[in-house]
Design a protein around this motif. Sequence first.
Motif, short mmCIF file in Angstrom:
data_model
loop_
_atom_site.label_atom_id
_atom_site.label_comp_id
_atom_site.label_asym_id
_atom_site.label_seq_id
_atom_site.Cartn_x
_atom_site.Cartn_y
_atom_site.Cartn_z
N ASP A 1 -1.47 -20.19 10.37
CA ASP A 1 -1.13 -20.90 10.72
C ASP A 1 -2.43 -21.74 11.52
N ASP A 2 -2.04 -22.46 11.93
CA ASP A 2 -2.98 -23.61 12.56
C ASP A 2 -2.22 -23.96 14.07
N ASP A 3 -3.32 -25.18 14.92
CA ASP A 3 -2.58 -25.38 16.17
C ASP A 3 -1.37 -26.93 15.44
N PRO A 4 -1.01 -26.93 16.70
CA PRO A 4 0.05 -28.36 16.06
C PRO A 4 -1.16 -29.51 16.20
N TYR A 5 -0.83 -30.51 15.63
CA TYR A 5 -1.47 -32.13 15.81
C TYR A 5 -0.45 -32.24 17.31
N GLY A 6 -1.16 -33.45 18.60
CA GLY A 6 -0.22 -33.84 19.45
C GLY A 6 -0.35 -32.46 20.82
N GLY A 7 -1.04 -31.53 20.33
CA GLY A 7 -0.67 -30.56 20.77
C GLY A 7 0.75 -29.41 21.12
N GLY A 8 0.95 -28.93 21.61
CA GLY A 8 2.40 -28.51 22.04
C GLY A 8 2.81 -26.65 22.07
N PRO A 9 3.50 -25.24 21.75
CA PRO A 9 3.30 -24.83 22.27
C PRO A 9 3.31 -24.36 20.80
N VAL B 1 2.01 -23.97 13.88
CA VAL B 1 2.21 -24.22 12.51
C VAL B 1 1.49 -23.74 11.12
N MET B 2 2.56 -23.35 10.26
CA MET B 2 1.60 -23.09 9.12
C MET B 2 1.39 -24.07 8.04
N LYS B 3 0.27 -23.38 7.84
CA LYS B 3 -1.01 -24.37 6.90
C LYS B 3 -0.52 -24.39 5.57
N PRO B 4 -0.14 -26.23 5.04
CA PRO B 4 0.22 -26.67 4.19
C PRO B 4 -0.70 -26.21 2.76
N GLU B 5 -2.31 -26.00 2.89
CA GLU B 5 -2.90 -25.89 1.73
C GLU B 5 -2.52 -24.29 1.32
N PRO B 6 -2.45 -23.42 1.69
CA PRO B 6 -1.87 -21.69 1.21
C PRO B 6 -0.52 -21.77 0.66
N LEU B 7 0.74 -22.63 1.06
CA LEU B 7 1.89 -22.55 0.26
C LEU B 7 1.69 -23.63 -0.39
N GLY B 8 1.16 -24.79 -0.84
CA GLY B 8 1.16 -25.31 -1.98
C GLY B 8 0.21 -24.63 -3.26
N GLU B 9 -1.05 -24.29 -2.98
CA GLU B 9 -1.57 -23.28 -3.61
C GLU B 9 -0.44 -22.38 -4.23
N ALA B 10 0.43 -21.80 -3.28
CA ALA B 10 1.04 -20.18 -3.57
C ALA B 10 2.02 -20.68 -4.41
N ILE B 11 2.76 -21.66 -3.75
CA ILE B 11 4.49 -21.98 -4.63
C ILE B 11 4.01 -22.44 -6.35
N ALA B 12 2.60 -23.98 -6.36
CA ALA B 12 1.83 -23.55 -7.85
C ALA B 12 1.54 -23.32 -8.88
N ALA B 13 1.17 -21.31 -8.13
CA ALA B 13 0.79 -20.48 -8.99
C ALA B 13 2.26 -19.74 -9.28
N PHE C 1 7.23 -24.94 8.81
CA PHE C 1 6.42 -25.47 8.39
C PHE C 1 5.16 -26.98 8.45
N ASP C 2 4.55 -27.23 8.10
CA ASP C 2 3.85 -29.08 8.35
C ASP C 2 4.69 -29.78 7.70
N ALA C 3 5.25 -30.66 8.12
CA ALA C 3 6.27 -31.84 7.44
C ALA C 3 5.49 -31.59 6.29
N ARG C 4 4.72 -32.29 5.79
CA ARG C 4 4.30 -32.69 4.26
C ARG C 4 4.49 -32.06 3.53
N SER C 5 4.91 -30.26 3.78
CA SER C 5 5.12 -29.27 3.57
C SER C 5 6.18 -29.18 2.55
N HIS C 6 7.77 -30.11 2.86
CA HIS C 6 9.19 -30.22 2.75
C HIS C 6 8.81 -31.24 1.57
N THR C 7 7.71 -31.40 1.44
CA THR C 7 8.12 -32.00 -0.29
C THR C 7 7.80 -30.99 -1.01
N LEU C 8 7.88 -30.17 -0.92
CA LEU C 8 7.36 -29.08 -2.36
C LEU C 8 8.81 -28.43 -2.44
#
Length: 250
Positions: free
Chosen positions: A50-58, A61-73, A118-125
Amino acid sequence: MIVDVLTIFPGMFEEPMSASMMGLARERGLLEFRTHDLRDWTHDRHKTTDDDPYGGGPGMVMKPEPLGEAIAAIHELEDEPAHTVFLTPSGRRFDQSIAEELSSHERILFVCGRYEGFDARSHTLADDEISIGDYVLTGGELAAMVVTDAVVRLLPGVLGHEDSAVDESFSSGLLEYPQYTRPAVWNDLEVPEVLRSGDHARIQAWRRRKALELTLERRPDLLNEADLDSVEVEWVRQANGNVDSQPKED
Ligand code: 6GU
């Protein structure tokens, strides 16, 4: 059916997915259930997912890269890719018809959200996104177990008694009729005479009526979609028109 789950808490699934019908489905070879630790696809010393949200706030957010690699594998584990379902409170709300829909897939991959999402971009997976109800859980793990249970019990051969999945709540669109077992009297409460009569036509009619009454009382919203004959539609109309009058007892 093969069910893969991607999570940072694989241990949560051990007992629930081994006990009872889920365990039996696995023993019978009807379900192959595997968990995958998202941290296995991180590349830093701390296995950060996970990492901090762009734009700030409490929150995080789940990082997209590990998700992308894991789902592909995980897709690569079999010849065909898995139907990929994200568990998130913003998904479509799970119900029996979605369970039936999912039970037709050979392979499902459940991706469990944690943190603020999730990072909004990971929803493409995702092929699908599901929520199990209008309340917030700390993560998608419990939801993945709920959905898996509801789907796997529909697979042919999982329930001993094939009728059990047909005659129950929701498949008819109604709540289930009341059930009784021995003793015939318990705490001064008697089992209805009709159920001990051996008259199957009367029993069937009684159960259908009780299912209607219970549904009208607790979940009237279900009656709009339920499979009712014209007599039942009229009965519901009458009962609705006069909420004080209880339907006549047998
Ligand atoms: Cl799928 N995830 C989370 N975190 N909360 C939920 C849910 C899912 N469904 C209902 N609440």
